[in-house]
Design a protein around this motif. Structure first.
Motif, PDB file in Angstrom:
ATOM      1  N   ARG A   1      -3.050   9.281  -9.755  1.00  9.44           N
ATOM      2  CA  ARG A   1      -1.570   9.240  -9.906  1.00  9.44           C
ATOM      3  C   ARG A   1      -1.559  10.371 -10.465  1.00  9.44           C
ATOM      4  O   ARG A   1      -2.378  11.723 -11.080  1.00  9.44           O
ATOM      5  CB  ARG A   1      -1.305   8.719 -11.557  1.00  9.44           C
TER       6      ARG A   1
ATOM      7  N   SER B   1      -3.824   1.855  -4.906  1.00  9.18           N
ATOM      8  CA  SER B   1      -4.004   2.832  -6.761  1.00  9.18           C
ATOM      9  C   SER B   1      -5.391   3.372  -6.791  1.00  9.18           C
ATOM     10  O   SER B   1      -5.972   4.298  -7.869  1.00  9.18           O
ATOM     11  CB  SER B   1      -3.914   1.453  -7.542  1.00  9.18           C
ATOM     12  N   ARG B   2      -6.621   2.282  -5.672  1.00 10.48           N
ATOM     13  CA  ARG B   2      -8.529   3.139  -5.561  1.00 10.48           C
ATOM     14  C   ARG B   2      -7.933   4.241  -4.866  1.00 10.48           C
ATOM     15  O   ARG B   2      -8.947   4.686  -5.188  1.00 10.48           O
ATOM     16  CB  ARG B   2      -9.116   2.005  -5.014  1.00 10.48           C
TER      17      ARG B   2
ATOM     18  N   HIS C   1      -5.741   6.339  -4.032  1.00 11.12           N
ATOM     19  CA  HIS C   1      -4.382   7.343  -4.893  1.00 11.12           C
ATOM     20  C   HIS C   1      -5.143   8.233  -6.270  1.00 11.12           C
ATOM     21  O   HIS C   1      -4.983   6.257  -6.202  1.00 11.12           O
ATOM     22  CB  HIS C   1      -3.582   7.432  -3.948  1.00 11.12           C
TER      23      HIS C   1
ATOM     24  N   ARG D   1       2.409   6.895  -7.084  1.00  9.50           N
ATOM     25  CA  ARG D   1       1.159   7.428  -7.670  1.00  9.50           C
ATOM     26  C   ARG D   1       1.290   8.999  -6.561  1.00  9.50           C
ATOM     27  O   ARG D   1       0.390  10.032  -7.867  1.00  9.50           O
ATOM     28  CB  ARG D   1       0.244   7.047  -6.911  1.00  9.50           C
TER      29      ARG D   1
ATOM     30  N   TYR E   1       0.670  -1.180   0.093  1.00 10.42           N
ATOM     31  CA  TYR E   1       0.631  -0.403  -0.650  1.00 10.42           C
ATOM     32  C   TYR E   1       1.329   1.420   0.161  1.00 10.42           C
ATOM     33  O   TYR E   1       0.430   2.457  -0.477  1.00 10.42           O
ATOM     34  CB  TYR E   1      -0.883  -0.037   1.602  1.00 10.42           C
TER      35      TYR E   1
ATOM     36  N   PHE F   1      -1.147  -3.071  -3.288  1.00 12.43           N
ATOM     37  CA  PHE F   1      -0.574  -2.029  -4.835  1.00 12.43           C
ATOM     38  C   PHE F   1      -2.326  -1.690  -5.149  1.00 12.43           C
ATOM     39  O   PHE F   1      -2.665  -0.440  -5.012  1.00 12.43           O
ATOM     40  CB  PHE F   1      -0.219  -2.802  -5.159  1.00 12.43           C
TER      41      PHE F   1
ATOM     42  N   GLU G   1       2.952   1.817  -3.830  1.00 13.53           N
ATOM     43  CA  GLU G   1       1.634   2.454  -4.570  1.00 13.53           C
ATOM     44  C   GLU G   1       0.970   3.842  -3.965  1.00 13.53           C
ATOM     45  O   GLU G   1       1.793   4.708  -4.985  1.00 13.53           O
ATOM     46  CB  GLU G   1       0.948   1.342  -4.779  1.00 13.53           C
TER      47      GLU G   1
END
Length: 148
Positions: free
Chosen positions: A139, A134-135, A137, A66, A59, A130, A62
């Motif tokens: 990028r 990614s959900r 934060h 991002r 976590y 990860f 990633e």
């Protein structure tokens, strides 16, 4: 050669962050050892600590990547939590030792499942970290990072 020529990850402040994070991680693992009893001679806390550490590390890596691509290895958060805390919490050497004990005690099936199960579930846990990051934060394209 001045201290500013050293890589960021080995400056004094970084070492302190890793040290403090590791102390907290080791204390957390010891707390888990007190809270989670062994079952049938199998130390359950070892896979729990390793899998939890893998998730947190995935976590964090990633989320940092991002926020500001390229900073995920030098961020103070990575030094404190990723390297320090997760390094102190996880215990793959203890996993290897306990696996060897299980194999020595002729509990081959349990020993193999214990070792490979922890590694496979740990890898899946890193991937889950990860995915969650990614959900949560977005990028960043400007280096500033944005929260979703």
């Amino acid at each position: 050669m001045g201290s500013n020529s050293r890589p960021t990850n080995i400056r004094g402040g970084s070492v302190v962050l890793v040290f403090v994070g590791a102390m907290v991680g080791v204390a957390a693992r010891e707390g888990l050892k007190l809270a989670i009893p062994n079952r049938d001679g199998i130390p359950i806390v070892v896979p729990v600590a390793n899998i939890l550490s893998a998730f947190v590390f995935g976590y964090l890596f990633e989320a940092l990547a991002r926020k500001t691509p390229g900073i995920e290895n030098t961020s103070p958060w990575m030094q404190l939590i990723g390297i320090g805390f997760c390094g102190g919490l996880s215990t793959y050497s203890y996993l290897a030792t306990e696996t060897a004990v299980l194999l020595y005690d002729s509990r081959v099936g349990i020993g193999v499942m214990y070792a490979f199960g922890t590694i496979i579930v740990g890898a899946a846990s890193t991937f889950a970290g990860f995915l969650l990051a990614s959900r949560l934060h977005v990028r960043s394209t400007d280096g500033g990072g944005a929260e979703a």
